[in-house]
Write an enzyme that holds these catalytic residues in place. Structure first.
Site, PDB file in Angstrom:
ATOM      1  CB  CYS A   2     103.500  44.275  41.675  1.00  0.00           C
ATOM      2  SG  CYS A   2     101.724  44.160  41.549  1.00  0.00           S
ATOM      3  NE  ARG A  27     108.680  39.939  42.656  1.00  0.00           N
ATOM      4  CZ  ARG A  27     109.143  39.956  43.895  1.00  0.00           C
ATOM      5  NH1 ARG A  27     110.350  39.504  44.136  1.00  0.00           N
ATOM      6  NH2 ARG A  27     108.422  40.414  44.881  1.00  0.00           N
ATOM      7  CD1 TRP A  73      99.877  37.834  39.835  1.00  0.00           C
ATOM      8  CD2 TRP A  73      98.877  38.646  41.659  1.00  0.00           C
ATOM      9  NE1 TRP A  73      99.136  36.827  40.395  1.00  0.00           N
ATOM     10  CE2 TRP A  73      98.510  37.299  41.506  1.00  0.00           C
ATOM     11  CE3 TRP A  73      98.354  39.359  42.733  1.00  0.00           C
ATOM     12  CZ2 TRP A  73      97.658  36.649  42.396  1.00  0.00           C
ATOM     13  CZ3 TRP A  73      97.506  38.721  43.621  1.00  0.00           C
ATOM     14  CH2 TRP A  73      97.168  37.374  43.446  1.00  0.00           C
ATOM     15  CG  ASN A  99     105.565  46.301  43.638  1.00  0.00           C
ATOM     16  OD1 ASN A  99     105.051  46.579  42.558  1.00  0.00           O
ATOM     17  ND2 ASN A  99     106.732  45.677  43.758  1.00  0.00           N
ATOM     18  N   GLY A 100     101.972  46.860  46.373  1.00  0.00           N
ATOM     19  CA  GLY A 100     101.296  46.964  47.661  1.00  0.00           C
ATOM     20  C   GLY A 100      99.848  47.373  47.452  1.00  0.00           C
ATOM     21  CD  GLU A 480     105.279  20.872  48.485  1.00  0.00           C
ATOM     22  OE1 GLU A 480     104.484  21.543  49.156  1.00  0.00           O
ATOM     23  OE2 GLU A 480     105.963  21.351  47.569  1.00  0.00           O
ATOM     24  CE  LYS A 484     104.836  22.478  44.332  1.00  0.00           C
ATOM     25  NZ  LYS A 484     105.402  22.822  45.626  1.00  0.00           N
ATOM     26  CD  GLU A 487     102.212  25.469  43.265  1.00  0.00           C
ATOM     27  OE1 GLU A 487     102.054  26.690  43.340  1.00  0.00           O
ATOM     28  OE2 GLU A 487     103.053  24.864  43.950  1.00  0.00           O
ATOM     29  CG  HIS A 503      87.009   9.540  60.754  1.00  0.00           C
ATOM     30  ND1 HIS A 503      86.254   8.850  61.682  1.00  0.00           N
ATOM     31  CD2 HIS A 503      88.295   9.163  60.980  1.00  0.00           C
ATOM     32  CE1 HIS A 503      87.035   8.111  62.445  1.00  0.00           C
ATOM     33  NE2 HIS A 503      88.289   8.275  62.036  1.00  0.00           N
ATOM     34  CE  LYS A 603     109.738  30.723  43.484  1.00  0.00           C
ATOM     35  NZ  LYS A 603     109.375  29.341  43.845  1.00  0.00           N
TER      36      LYS A 603
HETATM   37  O1  M6R Z   1     108.266  32.427  49.416  1.00  0.00           O
HETATM   38  P1  M6R Z   1     107.498  31.600  50.406  1.00  0.00           P
HETATM   39  O2  M6R Z   1     108.126  30.311  50.692  1.00  0.00           O
HETATM   40  O3  M6R Z   1     107.172  32.347  51.655  1.00  0.00           O
HETATM   41  O4  M6R Z   1     106.128  31.312  49.667  1.00  0.00           O
HETATM   42  C1  M6R Z   1     105.085  30.638  50.307  1.00  0.00           C
HETATM   43  C2  M6R Z   1     104.083  30.127  49.304  1.00  0.00           C
HETATM   44  O5  M6R Z   1     103.526  31.187  48.585  1.00  0.00           O
HETATM   45  C3  M6R Z   1     104.719  29.133  48.312  1.00  0.00           C
HETATM   46  O6  M6R Z   1     105.325  28.066  48.958  1.00  0.00           O
HETATM   47  C4  M6R Z   1     103.662  28.602  47.340  1.00  0.00           C
HETATM   48  O7  M6R Z   1     102.756  27.795  48.003  1.00  0.00           O
HETATM   49  C5  M6R Z   1     104.357  27.867  46.191  1.00  0.00           C
HETATM   50  N1  M6R Z   1     103.839  28.312  44.933  1.00  0.00           N
HETATM   51  C6  M6R Z   1     104.218  26.396  46.271  1.00  0.00           C
HETATM   52  O8  M6R Z   1     104.780  25.729  45.195  1.00  0.00           O
END
Ligand code: M6R
Length: 608
Positions: A2, A27, A73, A99-100, A480, A484, A487, A503, A603
């Site tokens: 948000c 965001r 959001w 927000n929150g 990682e 990627k 997402e 295993h 974000k």
């Molecule tokens: O802003 P931050 O680095 O604390 O965010 C952590 C995760 O939310 C962030 O890395 C998320 O996994 C990304 N979308 C990955 O691409």
């Protein structure tokens, strides 16, 4: 997640608020709304979907020089217009954006309904305007203050009252807010990005502070009434809004910015002639470094993966016991916090609720925690007080790319600095420093000729499931790469330590499950290549990311992607991750995904 924006001043609020909301879009959100105060009445417009839908619904000539904007959001209640913010009290004289999460919303709602209040949404937020109305006796600040005393949970809120044109009340507890001072106008926002185009002079609110904004300025107090003063800060140049330039997506642009972002991160910090490194933000004497008992990194998602690489480097270069942990697990397991340990909180946004919660838990238990953060002035950076900025510049795409490489680089610099004070000789330190400084050029070279990404995309786009594996720091790169692809392309996939496949997970392997193996030239290369042979023997087609000049790896690959070679295995993640970023991007394109704002994601994850 948000986003909040508020304006008080002489200009028409609607265009300013819409412009600011566009800057909050990165965001992640699913609906947006505006409240404008004009002629003694509040007008609210809300739309599900993008800010452009809201902009189409708002009269561009709408009057009103006091207003609020919000991107939501969804947490409590589905994505509907009724659940979008701003929310109003029954008489439609008080508008609130929030927000929150209001944790005791059900009890407050039941109480208010018992008093005859009719709710129009399913949100936790809606209790706020009704509660503020209940306490309102002509003074907006006191009404908001009284209402917040009855509330449990987290909030950043902004409130306007039809009876008080030219006034916005805002308060913070656990959700960031920043006040911006322009020339005869004042802004409030949850993210400085939203106001960076209007003013650079800001004041960050702390938890349990409340502020009354007018065009002339602000009065800031604690919720308990105590006076507070904050100095006005000037926003960093880095917050200047970045557009996509010649690229189709922010993600691709940010991938290509890595040579530059890495240069910024390393510049002035690695000192090969001393065989070491300097990170002034840590503010640690050599004696303090020598007495660190261990290093623990907390973070989420990509930042956690960077932490896994960083802790391997701490162990190898500084011979410090080190581990990385997901912040959401760390904060709730009543962790043992060794006062001689050094905790590092890694975050791009600096606003991730779980990481911020972990920082507070460490501090509560008397621990020492420093930030490794990208967003200057963010909550985690401020809460830690000490640390390093990774300087990757604004990262707009939800999928983190350049922040990952800068986080890894900053942690490698820290490991070099600690290593040099503890166990590393000048010559070894110098070699490692040189290898780090060589990376930006190697990244540039790779991105200019990225290899057979298109073939990899063709193979993966049709796969029902994809495995990623590696060993040592390459296991973090595999995690990682898989994150990627999930997402950005919504492809089911899994990352596993290469040797663990046998295993259990190897039962999933057949001709339809491609395996992406990260095999740089390090001490584990031969063993990882054996693991590649094991999956090939079961029919898997393989994509191998390996160092240029490796003569064995291509023979075991259906698709072989060489990346520039580096002497230091610990540096290899900065190179091996690049093809995985490009693959995720291109598979996302091939499958028609929303690259910069993937579904369901935000974000900056400001709820736990
Ligand atoms: O802003 P931050 O680095 O604390 O965010 C952590 C995760 O939310 C962030 O890395 C998320 O996994 C990304 N979308 C990955 O691409």
């Amino acid at each position: 997640m948000c986003g909040i924006l508020g304006y008080v001043g002489p200009r028409a609020a609607a265009p300013l608020l819409l412009e600011g909301l566009r800057r909050l879009e990165y965001r992640g959100y699913d609906s947006a709304g505006l409240a404008l105060l004009h002629g003694g009445a509040v007008t609210v417009t809300r739309r599900i979907g993008p800010v452009t839908s809201l902009a189409e619904a708002v009269d561009p000539a709408a009057a009103g020089t006091t207003g609020l904007g919000h991107t939501r959001w969804a947490t409590h209640g589905r994505v509907t217009e009724a659940n979008a913010h701003p929310h109003l009290d029954g008489a439609e004289r008080i508008a609130v954006v929030h927000n929150g999460i209001i944790e005791n919303h059900a009890a407050i709602r039941a109480l208010l309904e018992g008093e005859g209040v009719r709710f129009r949404s399913d949100t936790d937020t809606e209790v706020l305007p009704h509660l503020i109305r209940k306490f309102y006796q002509g003074d907006p600040l006191e009404a908001v203050r009284a209402a917040l005393h009855a509330v449990q949970g987290t909030y950043g809120i902004a409130v306007l009252f039809a009876d008080h044109p030219g006034v916005v009340i805002a308060a913070r507890n656990g959700s960031p807010l920043v006040v911006g001072k322009g020339d005869g106008e004042t802004f409030i926002a949850s993210d400085p990005q939203a106001i960076a185009g209007f003013t650079r002079h800001v004041v960050y609110l702390e938890d349990r502070e409340i502020v009354r904004l007018t065009a002339e300025g602000w009065e800031l107090t604690r919720l308990d009434g105590a006076a507070v003063t904050h100095t006005v800060e000037v926003l960093a140049e880095e917050l200047v809004w970045s557009d996509k330039g010649e690229f189709h997506h922010h993600m691709l642009k940010e991938i290509h910015e890595q040579p530059e972002s890495l240069r910024r991160c390393l510049s002035g910090r690695v000192v090969p002639e001393e065989g070491g490194a300097r990170l002034g933000g840590f503010d640690l004497t050599n004696r303090e470094i020598a007495t660190i008992s261990r290093v623990a990194v907390v973070g989420c998602g990509t930042s956690y993966h960077a932490g896994v690489v960083g802790t391997a480097a701490m162990e190898q270069l500084a011979r410090l016991p080190a581990y990385a942990e997901v912040a959401s697990e760390f904060r709730y397991r009543n962790p043992v916090v060794d006062p001689h340990a050094l905790f590092l909180a890694v975050s791009q946004s600096g606003e991730t609720a779980d990481t911020l919660g972990a920082v507070r838990e460490i501090q509560l238990k008397g621990g020492r925690v420093m930030g490794v953060v990208n967003a200057v002035g963010s909550s985690i950076a401020r809460q830690c007080g000490r640390g390093v900025y990774v300087h990757s510049g604004p990262e707009i795409a939800v999928a983190s790319t350049k922040a990952f490489t800068s986080q890894v680089a900053a942690l490698l610099v820290a490991a070099l600095m600690f290593g040099r004070t503890r166990h590393l000789g000048a010559e070894e330190g110098r070699r490692f420093g040189e290898d780090l400084l060589a990376v930006p050029k190697l990244v540039e070279a790779y991105l200019a000729h990225p290899g057979p990404i298109a073939q990899a995309v063709e193979l993966l786009s049709e796969a029902p499931f994809v495995f990623f594996f590696g060993r040592g720091v390459s296991q973090a790169v595999a995690m990682e790469g898989a994150l990627k692809l999930k997402e950005v392309a919504y492809l089911p996939c899994m990352a596993y330590p290469a040797a663990e496949m046998k295993h259990g997970p190897i039962a999933l392997i057949d001709a339809s499950t491609p395996v992406v193996a990260v095999v740089p030239t390090d001490g584990m290369r031969a063993k990882t290549l054996s693991n590649v042979q094991e999956v090939r023997a079961r029919g898997a087609r393989t994509i191998l990311v390996h160092a240029e000049g490796d003569e064995d790896a291509p023979a075991l690959a259906d698709i072989s992607i060489p990346v520039p070679r580096t002497r230091s295995a610990l540096v290899s993640p900065l190179l091996t991750v690049l093809p995985l970023q490009l693959i995720a991007y291109q598979v996302g394109i091939a499958l028609g995904r929303n690259i910069d704002r993937p579904r369901n994601l935000a974000k900056s994850v400001t709820v736990e």
